[in-house]
Scaffold this active site. Structure first.
Site, short mmCIF file in Angstrom:
data_model
loop_
_atom_site.label_atom_id
_atom_site.label_comp_id
_atom_site.label_asym_id
_atom_site.label_seq_id
_atom_site.Cartn_x
_atom_site.Cartn_y
_atom_site.Cartn_z
N PHE A 21 0.87 -1.17 0.00
CA PHE A 21 0.00 0.00 0.00
C PHE A 21 0.92 1.23 0.00
O PHE A 21 1.80 1.35 0.85
CB PHE A 21 -0.92 0.02 1.22
CG PHE A 21 -1.95 1.10 1.12
CD1 PHE A 21 -3.09 0.91 0.37
CD2 PHE A 21 -1.75 2.32 1.72
CE1 PHE A 21 -4.03 1.93 0.23
CE2 PHE A 21 -2.68 3.34 1.58
CZ PHE A 21 -3.82 3.13 0.84
N TYR A 34 -10.22 0.66 10.98
CA TYR A 34 -11.45 1.04 10.26
C TYR A 34 -11.89 0.03 9.19
O TYR A 34 -12.91 0.22 8.55
CB TYR A 34 -11.32 2.44 9.63
CG TYR A 34 -10.03 2.70 8.86
CD1 TYR A 34 -9.80 2.14 7.62
CD2 TYR A 34 -9.06 3.54 9.38
CE1 TYR A 34 -8.64 2.38 6.92
CE2 TYR A 34 -7.88 3.80 8.69
CZ TYR A 34 -7.67 3.23 7.47
OH TYR A 34 -6.51 3.46 6.79
N LYS A 35 -11.10 -1.04 8.99
CA LYS A 35 -11.51 -2.04 7.99
C LYS A 35 -12.29 -3.16 8.70
O LYS A 35 -13.45 -2.98 9.04
CB LYS A 35 -10.27 -2.58 7.27
CG LYS A 35 -9.50 -1.52 6.48
CD LYS A 35 -8.31 -2.14 5.78
CE LYS A 35 -7.37 -1.11 5.19
NZ LYS A 35 -7.92 -0.37 4.07
N ARG A 42 -11.82 -4.66 -6.34
CA ARG A 42 -11.65 -5.40 -5.08
C ARG A 42 -13.01 -5.69 -4.46
O ARG A 42 -13.86 -4.82 -4.35
CB ARG A 42 -10.84 -4.59 -4.07
CG ARG A 42 -9.39 -4.41 -4.41
CD ARG A 42 -8.61 -3.89 -3.21
NE ARG A 42 -9.26 -2.81 -2.50
CZ ARG A 42 -8.80 -2.24 -1.39
NH1 ARG A 42 -7.67 -2.68 -0.85
NH2 ARG A 42 -9.44 -1.25 -0.82
N ASP A 67 2.66 -4.64 8.54
CA ASP A 67 1.45 -3.82 8.42
C ASP A 67 0.27 -4.79 8.35
O ASP A 67 0.14 -5.57 7.40
CB ASP A 67 1.54 -2.97 7.14
CG ASP A 67 0.31 -2.10 6.93
OD1 ASP A 67 -0.78 -2.46 7.41
OD2 ASP A 67 0.43 -1.07 6.23
C1 LIG Z 1 -1.90 -1.92 3.98
C2 LIG Z 1 -2.34 -0.52 4.29
N1 LIG Z 1 -1.54 0.29 5.00
C3 LIG Z 1 -1.91 1.55 5.29
C4 LIG Z 1 -3.14 2.05 4.88
C5 LIG Z 1 -3.60 3.45 5.17
O1 LIG Z 1 -2.92 4.07 6.18
P1 LIG Z 1 -3.54 5.30 6.98
O2 LIG Z 1 -4.40 4.73 8.07
O3 LIG Z 1 -2.33 5.99 7.49
O4 LIG Z 1 -4.33 6.14 6.04
C6 LIG Z 1 -3.99 1.23 4.14
C7 LIG Z 1 -5.30 1.77 3.69
O5 LIG Z 1 -6.10 1.19 3.07
C8 LIG Z 1 -3.58 -0.08 3.83
O6 LIG Z 1 -4.37 -0.88 3.11
#
Ligand SMILES: Cc1ncc(COP(=O)(O)O)c(C=O)c1O
Length: 410
Positions: free
Chosen positions: A124, A220-221, A369, A195
């Site tokens: 990401f 939030y997911k 997706r 991550d």
């Molecule tokens: C793997 C991953 N890392 C980071 C993020 C986003 O990071 P942030 O919460 O800093 O916007 C996402 C967002 O979809 C993601 O899928």
């Protein structure tokens, strides 16, 4: 397999009751829970309770009386068992990217003679951007070595300070072998940073068994914490004290209310905090996290495997011949909770589906997706969604020019 089979699977589903705990528009089939989970009904009451009672009546006393000050650490303790961490190893704060910045900064300081960070270029993007910003700010000649699966852990040498990987790939949904990659990183003397955005709450994660050093992830997911709800950050206990984050604000101070002139780090995970936290968001996020804990990650995972398998099989059986390419791993054991499908007109197809109540998302240039969140999706939803996908493809409905108009958020 037909729709009646799907209804039967829904009747046998031990998680079926959770669907009613969410607010979901009638007639919408929501496949974007891997982007933004829907609101738990209880989040509404909890938000009002914070607004009316804790904030409205308690005012400043609520920092103590309502447990606001300790909320980031207490919430971290509730996430810990979901990701194989112990109490005191996880804290909820800031955003995923900021947390990544903090822990990678800490990791690089723990390997002062090494200058290389290994990442997948296809991560990401914010992860790449944050590390690029970090090494520019450090100005000490660090570089990123971009490698892709399956070569990620094959080119590790004595120059590598940290390996920084998305546990589940945001686009393909491929799961990285956390234990194997971490072991290879350690054999090379490097630290492993994970991550967990696309695995927390939907996939068993065992940070301790894998001996992971650091991790970050969003709420939030699949944890259904709300738009922009704070992220979480993990530091293995063996690194507490040595791992230091760079944004040394008062919330990470050993005695914040001593109001000392100079910074002194807190001993435990609290040191990863920087400043005053978004209490409303934290309080609401707690509701979604509690639901996942109650459902149990193992039960969630088995339904997730059923749903992704059903979706990919129905797409390949019923929607062949329309140029769709499923890019998620065919083996469910290597797949997170989404099915990604490429098509040259993926954007238009996603828009046409949305206008028929089937909400997925689109990742440029060609990736559609479909996130399958087991707490609220049913097997019949998958059946009905594939029906509508087939209709959009077989009638060329996606060619309607209004579906080609690009929105800001895709
Ligand atoms: C793997 C991953 N890392 C980071 C993020 C986003 O990071 P942030 O919460 O800093 O916007 C996402 C967002 O979809 C993601 O899928």
């Amino acid at each position: 397999m037909n729709r009646a089979d799907c209804e039967r699977m829904d009747r046998d589903d031990p998680l079926a009751g959770f669907r009613d705990e969410f607010v979901l528009p009638a007639d919408m089939i929501y496949f974007a829970g891997n982007s933004l989970g829907p609101p738990p009904r209880a989040a509404h009451d909890r938000a009002l309770e914070v607004l009316d009672r804790e904030w409205g009546e308690g005012l400043v006393s609520s920092w103590n009386a309502a447990g606001w000050f300790d909320l980031p650490v207490n919430l971290g303790n509730r996430i810990a068992p979901l990701v194989g961490a112990a109490a005191g190893e996880v804290v909820v704060t800031d955003s995923t990217g900021i947390d990544l910045y903090k822990v990678v900064h800490a990791a690089l300081a723990m390997r002062p003679d090494r200058r290389v960070i290994v990442m997948e270029g296809s991560n990401f993007p914010t992860d790449n951007y944050m590390i690029q910003g970090l090494i520019a700010a450090l100005g000490r000649g660090h570089t990123i070595r971009f490698l892709e699966y399956p070569d990620l852990d094959r080119a590790l040498d004595g120059s590598v300070a940290a390996v920084c990987v998305n546990h589940v790939h945001y686009r393909t949904g491929r799961i990285h072998d956390m234990a194997a990659v971490t072991r290879r990183a350690h054999e090379a003397g490097a630290l492993a940073v994970w991550d967990l955005c696309h695995s927390a709450g939907v996939l068993p994660v065992d940070l301790e068994a894998a001996l992971a050093d650091f991790a970050v992830g969003c709420t939030y997911k699949y944890l259904n914490g709300g738009p922009g709800s704070p992220a979480f950050l993990f530091v293995a206990r063996r690194h507490h004290g040595e791992a230091r984050q760079p944004l040394t604000g008062w919330w990470g101070h050993a005695r914040p209310f001593a109001f000392d002139r100079d910074y002194r780090p807190a001993a435990g995970i609290r040191q990863m905090l920087s400043g005053t936290q978004p209490i409303l968001s934290l309080a609401v996020a707690a509701v979604g996290i509690e639901m996942v804990a109650r459902a149990g990650v193992d039960r969630i995972r088995s339904k997730s495997v059923q749903l992704t398998t059903l979706f990919s099989e129905l797409v390949s059986i019923r929607c062949g011949g329309y140029g769709l390419r499923v890019i998620s791993p065919a083996d469910a054991a290597q797949r997170g909770s989404q099915i990604a499908i490429e098509h040259a007109n993926g954007y238009e197809i996603i828009q046409a589906l949305a206008s028929r109540g089937v909400v997925g998302d689109f990742r440029s240039p060609e990736c559609m997706r479909f996130g399958l969140s087991p707490l609220f999706l049913r097997h019949v939803d998958v059946w009905d969604a594939v029906d509508r996908l087939l209709e959009v493809l077989s009638t060329d409905a996606w060619r309607d020019p209004r579906y080609a108009v690009r929105k800001t958020v895709t």
